[in-house]
Write a protein that holds these residues in place. Structure first.
Motif, PDB file in Angstrom:
ATOM      1  N   ARG A 120      -5.255  -3.068 -34.501  1.00 46.45           N
ATOM      2  CA  ARG A 120      -5.071  -1.615 -34.379  1.00 46.45           C
ATOM      3  C   ARG A 120      -5.202  -1.125 -32.933  1.00 46.45           C
ATOM      4  O   ARG A 120      -4.823  -0.006 -32.609  1.00 46.45           O
ATOM      5  N   GLY A 121      -5.809  -1.941 -32.076  1.00 43.18           N
ATOM      6  CA  GLY A 121      -6.050  -1.504 -30.708  1.00 43.18           C
ATOM      7  C   GLY A 121      -7.294  -0.649 -30.576  1.00 43.18           C
ATOM      8  O   GLY A 121      -7.416   0.139 -29.639  1.00 43.18           O
ATOM      9  N   ASP A 122      -8.253  -0.824 -31.486  1.00 44.08           N
ATOM     10  CA  ASP A 122      -9.484  -0.037 -31.488  1.00 44.08           C
ATOM     11  C   ASP A 122     -10.614  -0.860 -30.873  1.00 44.08           C
ATOM     12  O   ASP A 122     -11.095  -1.822 -31.456  1.00 44.08           O
ATOM     13  N   GLN A 123     -11.084  -0.456 -29.679  1.00 44.66           N
ATOM     14  CA  GLN A 123     -12.112  -1.211 -28.965  1.00 44.66           C
ATOM     15  C   GLN A 123     -13.530  -0.699 -29.217  1.00 44.66           C
ATOM     16  O   GLN A 123     -14.473  -1.157 -28.567  1.00 44.66           O
ATOM     17  N   THR A 124     -13.713   0.205 -30.163  1.00 48.78           N
ATOM     18  CA  THR A 124     -15.008   0.853 -30.373  1.00 48.78           C
ATOM     19  C   THR A 124     -16.136  -0.150 -30.564  1.00 48.78           C
ATOM     20  O   THR A 124     -17.237   0.032 -30.033  1.00 48.78           O
ATOM     21  N   LEU A 125     -15.904  -1.198 -31.325  1.00 46.40           N
ATOM     22  CA  LEU A 125     -16.957  -2.143 -31.677  1.00 46.40           C
ATOM     23  C   LEU A 125     -16.944  -3.401 -30.795  1.00 46.40           C
ATOM     24  O   LEU A 125     -17.484  -4.439 -31.189  1.00 46.40           O
ATOM     25  N   PHE A 126     -16.352  -3.277 -29.609  1.00 48.39           N
ATOM     26  CA  PHE A 126     -16.286  -4.415 -28.696  1.00 48.39           C
ATOM     27  C   PHE A 126     -16.938  -4.044 -27.365  1.00 48.39           C
ATOM     28  O   PHE A 126     -16.922  -2.892 -26.954  1.00 48.39           O
ATOM     29  N   MET A 127     -17.493  -5.038 -26.691  1.00 47.45           N
ATOM     30  CA  MET A 127     -18.197  -4.799 -25.430  1.00 47.45           C
ATOM     31  C   MET A 127     -17.220  -4.687 -24.262  1.00 47.45           C
ATOM     32  O   MET A 127     -16.250  -5.441 -24.196  1.00 47.45           O
ATOM     33  N   ARG A 128     -17.521  -3.767 -23.382  1.00 53.96           N
ATOM     34  CA  ARG A 128     -16.726  -3.593 -22.172  1.00 53.96           C
ATOM     35  C   ARG A 128     -17.302  -4.474 -21.074  1.00 53.96           C
ATOM     36  O   ARG A 128     -18.473  -4.853 -21.115  1.00 53.96           O
ATOM     37  N   GLY A 129     -16.505  -4.775 -20.076  1.00 53.21           N
ATOM     38  CA  GLY A 129     -16.947  -5.678 -19.026  1.00 53.21           C
ATOM     39  C   GLY A 129     -18.176  -5.196 -18.282  1.00 53.21           C
ATOM     40  O   GLY A 129     -19.094  -5.982 -17.998  1.00 53.21           O
ATOM     41  N   ASP A 130     -18.250  -3.893 -17.961  1.00 48.51           N
ATOM     42  CA  ASP A 130     -19.416  -3.396 -17.234  1.00 48.51           C
ATOM     43  C   ASP A 130     -20.671  -3.413 -18.094  1.00 48.51           C
ATOM     44  O   ASP A 130     -21.786  -3.556 -17.579  1.00 48.51           O
ATOM     45  N   GLU A 131     -20.511  -3.287 -19.414  1.00 46.86           N
ATOM     46  CA  GLU A 131     -21.642  -3.421 -20.343  1.00 46.86           C
ATOM     47  C   GLU A 131     -22.247  -4.818 -20.255  1.00 46.86           C
ATOM     48  O   GLU A 131     -23.468  -4.988 -20.174  1.00 46.86           O
ATOM     49  N   VAL A 132     -21.376  -5.820 -20.314  1.00 48.04           N
ATOM     50  CA  VAL A 132     -21.829  -7.210 -20.259  1.00 48.04           C
ATOM     51  C   VAL A 132     -22.563  -7.481 -18.945  1.00 48.04           C
ATOM     52  O   VAL A 132     -23.640  -8.078 -18.929  1.00 48.04           O
ATOM     53  N   GLU A 133     -22.005  -7.017 -17.851  1.00 44.13           N
ATOM     54  CA  GLU A 133     -22.623  -7.265 -16.552  1.00 44.13           C
ATOM     55  C   GLU A 133     -23.961  -6.538 -16.425  1.00 44.13           C
ATOM     56  O   GLU A 133     -24.921  -7.084 -15.863  1.00 44.13           O
ATOM     57  N   ALA A 134     -24.048  -5.319 -16.944  1.00 43.57           N
ATOM     58  CA  ALA A 134     -25.316  -4.581 -16.884  1.00 43.57           C
ATOM     59  C   ALA A 134     -26.395  -5.287 -17.692  1.00 43.57           C
ATOM     60  O   ALA A 134     -27.566  -5.335 -17.277  1.00 43.57           O
ATOM     61  N   ALA A 135     -26.015  -5.847 -18.857  1.00 40.22           N
ATOM     62  CA  ALA A 135     -26.992  -6.572 -19.678  1.00 40.22           C
ATOM     63  C   ALA A 135     -27.509  -7.800 -18.937  1.00 40.22           C
ATOM     64  O   ALA A 135     -28.712  -8.095 -18.957  1.00 40.22           O
ATOM     65  N   TRP A 136     -26.620  -8.530 -18.261  1.00 42.53           N
ATOM     66  CA  TRP A 136     -27.055  -9.697 -17.489  1.00 42.53           C
ATOM     67  C   TRP A 136     -27.897  -9.283 -16.286  1.00 42.53           C
ATOM     68  O   TRP A 136     -28.850  -9.968 -15.916  1.00 42.53           O
ATOM     69  N   ALA A 137     -27.561  -8.158 -15.665  1.00 41.63           N
ATOM     70  CA  ALA A 137     -28.338  -7.698 -14.505  1.00 41.63           C
ATOM     71  C   ALA A 137     -29.777  -7.397 -14.893  1.00 41.63           C
ATOM     72  O   ALA A 137     -30.696  -7.585 -14.088  1.00 41.63           O
ATOM     73  N   TRP A 138     -29.995  -6.949 -16.135  1.00 41.82           N
ATOM     74  CA  TRP A 138     -31.362  -6.712 -16.617  1.00 41.82           C
ATOM     75  C   TRP A 138     -32.030  -8.018 -17.048  1.00 41.82           C
ATOM     76  O   TRP A 138     -33.227  -8.219 -16.833  1.00 41.82           O
ATOM     77  N   THR A 139     -31.239  -8.926 -17.648  1.00 38.19           N
ATOM     78  CA  THR A 139     -31.784 -10.164 -18.211  1.00 38.19           C
ATOM     79  C   THR A 139     -32.149 -11.194 -17.149  1.00 38.19           C
ATOM     80  O   THR A 139     -33.178 -11.871 -17.239  1.00 38.19           O
ATOM     81  N   ASP A 140     -31.320 -11.334 -16.133  1.00 41.58           N
ATOM     82  CA  ASP A 140     -31.501 -12.405 -15.148  1.00 41.58           C
ATOM     83  C   ASP A 140     -32.892 -12.425 -14.505  1.00 41.58           C
ATOM     84  O   ASP A 140     -33.525 -13.487 -14.431  1.00 41.58           O
ATOM     85  N   PRO A 141     -33.418 -11.288 -14.008  1.00 43.44           N
ATOM     86  CA  PRO A 141     -34.745 -11.343 -13.373  1.00 43.44           C
ATOM     87  C   PRO A 141     -35.855 -11.775 -14.326  1.00 43.44           C
ATOM     88  O   PRO A 141     -36.845 -12.387 -13.900  1.00 43.44           O
ATOM     89  N   ILE A 142     -35.701 -11.465 -15.613  1.00 49.97           N
ATOM     90  CA  ILE A 142     -36.706 -11.870 -16.601  1.00 49.97           C
ATOM     91  C   ILE A 142     -36.730 -13.391 -16.716  1.00 49.97           C
ATOM     92  O   ILE A 142     -37.789 -14.031 -16.673  1.00 49.97           O
ATOM     93  N   ILE A 143     -35.538 -13.995 -16.842  1.00 43.08           N
ATOM     94  CA  ILE A 143     -35.448 -15.454 -16.950  1.00 43.08           C
ATOM     95  C   ILE A 143     -35.923 -16.114 -15.659  1.00 43.08           C
ATOM     96  O   ILE A 143     -36.681 -17.096 -15.679  1.00 43.08           O
ATOM     97  N   GLU A 144     -35.482 -15.567 -14.524  1.00 46.57           N
ATOM     98  CA  GLU A 144     -35.889 -16.138 -13.237  1.00 46.57           C
ATOM     99  C   GLU A 144     -37.407 -16.090 -13.070  1.00 46.57           C
ATOM    100  O   GLU A 144     -38.004 -17.014 -12.505  1.00 46.57           O
ATOM    101  N   GLY A 145     -38.040 -15.038 -13.605  1.00 50.57           N
ATOM    102  CA  GLY A 145     -39.484 -14.907 -13.496  1.00 50.57           C
ATOM    103  C   GLY A 145     -40.231 -16.015 -14.184  1.00 50.57           C
ATOM    104  O   GLY A 145     -41.146 -16.626 -13.602  1.00 50.57           O
ATOM    105  N   TRP A 146     -39.853 -16.330 -15.443  1.00 48.47           N
ATOM    106  CA  TRP A 146     -40.618 -17.388 -16.114  1.00 48.47           C
ATOM    107  C   TRP A 146     -40.232 -18.784 -15.618  1.00 48.47           C
ATOM    108  O   TRP A 146     -41.031 -19.705 -15.685  1.00 48.47           O
TER     109      TRP A 146
END
Length: 484
Positions: free
Chosen positions: A422-448
C-alpha cells in the motif's frame, strides 16, 4: 465482529533469501494467509530469489513444505494452496555478481507495484540495492523491505543507510520490526488517542512508572555464535523494546501519518537520559534441567555477553518527568511473555482504612502469547464483613472480543507486508530513528565493555538475576510476576 479485508494493488514481490528460514517460517505463510483472506490479487506474483540453483517446480515444493509446517490445518486447502503456489516462481541470483539480474528485469512488471524483500544478511543490502537500480529493475513505484539487524552500532547503521540511500529514496525504504505489526501495539495508540479517559491521565501526575517486558523461555541454542556478538541490548532493546517505549511515551501526532508518527517517536529517543551503571543489570543463564548454560550455548567460556538485561530509563520532558521506565528482556525465563504495564499512582486520598487495601490501577497491554489488554479496577469484595477492597481486571482478549470463535489473529508480518504494498510506512522505522537509537545505545555498551563488567548468573526458568529485582525494590517498586 467481522474484520474488513481490503484488497491491495497488483504487485510483484521479489523475495531475496527465499530459501532461508525466515522466508519459510514467516514471509511465505503470511503471504498465503493474505491470499486466503482475499487480500492478495490473483494476478500478484511472488518471485523467489537466492543463490541456490533450482527451477520453479523445486521452489514451489519448498513453498508447499513451508505452508504445511507453518500454516494451521484449518487454513490449508489443497485447491487454495495450488492457486497460491501457481503465483510463485524462482530466479537464481548472484547478489554480488551479474548472474540472474537480466532474467529478473524481464520477470517483474513495470505496471505493478514492485516490492523487494531483503531477507538476507545486512552485508548484502548495499550490493542488492545497487544492482536493482543499475539494471533498471527498481523504479519510482518500487518498495524495499529490509530486516533487522540494521547495524550493530551507530557507525554501521549510518553506513547501511548510506548504502540504501544511494539507490532508493527514504520514502521507498521499509525497515521492518515485526513487533510494530502486532495488533496490541497498534491498539496502544488507539487506546491512548481515541479514548478521552486515557490521554488526560497519560503523564507524570497520574502514572507512577511503566514496565516493558519481553521474556523468552528458549535459550540462544543454535544462534549462539551470532548472539554472542550481539547480546540482549543489541538484539532486543535497541529495536523492539525501544519502539514499545516510544509508542508508550510519545506525544500525540497532529494526524495519523507515517512521518508525523515517526517524528514523535524520534523526539522520545532524543529525550532519553544517559544511563549510569546502577541503572543497568545484565545476566547470563546458568546450566539447568532444560539445557546447557549460556556460555556453553555460545561456545565461549569467557563470554561477557548478556542473555538478560534490565534497565531503568528516564524520559526528560514535561510529560514524563519523574516517571521511570523499567525495561527487561531475557532468554530462558520462566514464561514466554511480552507486555507493557502502565502502573498508575494510588488515589491522593483514600476514604477507606489502609488495612482494607487500596491498590492502584494498572493497565496491562499483552503482546504475546494472548494478545489483549486489561485494566485493573478496585471494587468491594462481595459478601458481608465490611468494606474489603480488591482489584479485578476488565479484560479484553482480542481473539475473544474481535473475531469469530477460533479465528486466528493475523500475524504481524501479514499486516506489515500488505502495508508495504500500500505504500504505508506508519509501522516502519525511519533511518534517523534507527541512528538515534544507536546513538543512545552505543555509550551504554561501550561503558560496560570498558569496565569489563561481568553479567550476573541466573537460574533457568526464573525471572532473571536477583539484582534485577533490586533495580525496582530500591525504588519501592516491584516487577510484575512472570509466573502464571
Amino acid at each position: 465482529m467481522v474484520s474488513r479485508t481490503i484488497p491491495v494493488d497488483d504487485f510483484d514481490l521479489v523475495l531475496f533469501g527465499a530459501t532461508g528460514d525466515l522466508a519459510a517460517r514467516k514471509i511465505l505463510p503470511s503471504l498465503y494467509r493474505r491470499f486466503v483472506a482475499g487480500q492478495m490479487p490473483e494476478s500478484a506474483r511472488v518471485i523467489g530469489a537466492a543463490r541456490s540453483k533450482m527451477d520453479d517446480k523445486s521452489f514451489r515444493k519448498l513453498v508447499r513444505d513451508a505452508l504445511a509446517e507453518f500454516v494451521s490445518e484449518a487454513k490449508r486447502d489443497k485447491k487454495t494452496i495450488d492457486a497460491f503456489v501457481a503465483q510463485c516462481s524462482y530466479i537464481a541470483i548472484d547478489a554480488k555478481g551479474e548472474g540472474g539480474w537480466e532474467q529478473l528485469k524481464e520477470a517483474v512488471r513495470d505496471e505493478a507495484v514492485k516490492a523487494f524483500y531483503f531477507s538476507v544478511a545486512p552485508a548484502l543490502f548495499g550490493p542488492l540495492a545497487e544492482r536493482l537500480r543499475s539494471y533498471g529493475i527498481a523504479c519510482e513505484n518500487s518498495r524495499l523491505v529490509v530486516e533487522k539487524p540494521f547495524g550493530v552500532d551507530l557507525e554501521s547503521a549510518r553506513q547501511l543507510n548510506a548504502d540504501l540511500a544511494a539507490s532508493f529514496d527514504e520514502h521507498q525504504i521499509y525497515r521492518i520490526d515485526h513487533f510494530l505489526g502486532k495488533e496490541t501495539v497498534q491498539n496502544l495508540m488507539a487506546v491512548r488517542f481515541a479514548n478521552v479517559m486515557f490521554e488526560p491521565l497519560w503523564n507524570s501526575r497520574y502514572i507512577d512508572h511503566v514496565q516493558i517486558t519481553v521474556a523468552e523461555t528458549v535459550g540462544v541454542g543454535g544462534r549462539g555464535a551470532y548472539y554472542d556478538k550481539s547480546g540482549a541490548m543489541r538484539d532486543m532493546v535497541q529495536n523492539h523494546l525501544m519502539q514499545l517505549l516510544c509508542l508508550t511515551a510519545m506525544e500525540p501526532p497532529n494526524h495519523f501519518d507515517a512521518d508525523m508518527l515517526r517524528d514523535e517517536k524520534l523526539k522520545v529517543i532524543r529525550a532519553l537520559d544517559p544511563l549510569t551503571p546502577a541503572e543497568i543489570v545484565r545476566g547470563q543463564y546458568r546450566e539447568g534441567p532444560d539445557g546447557p548454560s549460556y556460555v556453553e550455548d555460545a561456545e565461549n567460556p569467557e563470554s561477557r555477553t548478556e542473555s538478560f538485561i534490565a534497565l531503568k530509563i528516564a524520559v526528560s520532558n514535561w510529560r514524563w518527568k519523574g516517571v521511570p521506565f523499567y525495561l527487561r528482556t531475557g532468554k530462558r525465563m520462566s514464561r514466554r511473555l511480552s507486555e507493557i504495564v502502565v502502573q498508575f499512582k494510588e488515589t491522593p486520598h483514600s476514604i477507606f482504612d489502609r488495612t482494607e487495601g487500596s491498590p492502584a490501577n494498572t493497565l496491562t497491554i499483552r503482546l504475546q502469547p494472548d494478545e489483549g489488554m486489561d485494566l485493573s479496577v478496585t471494587i468491594k469484595e462481595p459478601g458481608p464483613g465490611g468494606m474489603r477492597l480488591v482489584n479485578v481486571p476488565l479484560d479484553m482478549t482480542f481473539a475473544d472480543a474481535l473475531g469469530p470463535q477460533g479465528e486466528e489473529i493475523p500475524d504481524a508480518y501479514e499486516r506489515l507486508i500488505m502495508d508495504v504494498i500500500r505504500g504505508d510506512q506508519t509501522l516502519f522505522m525511519r533511518g534517523d530513528e534507527v541512528e538515534a537509537a544507536w546513538a543512545w545505545t552505543d555509550p551504554i555498551i561501550e561503558g560496560w565493555v570498558e569496565r569489563r563488567a561481568q553479567p550476573y548468573k541466573y537460574a533457568q526458568g526464573s525471572s532473571g538475576p536477583e539484582e534485577a529485582l533490586m533495580l525496582m525494590h530500591r525504588d519501592g517498586r516491584r516487577w510484575r510476576e512472570l509466573e502464571e
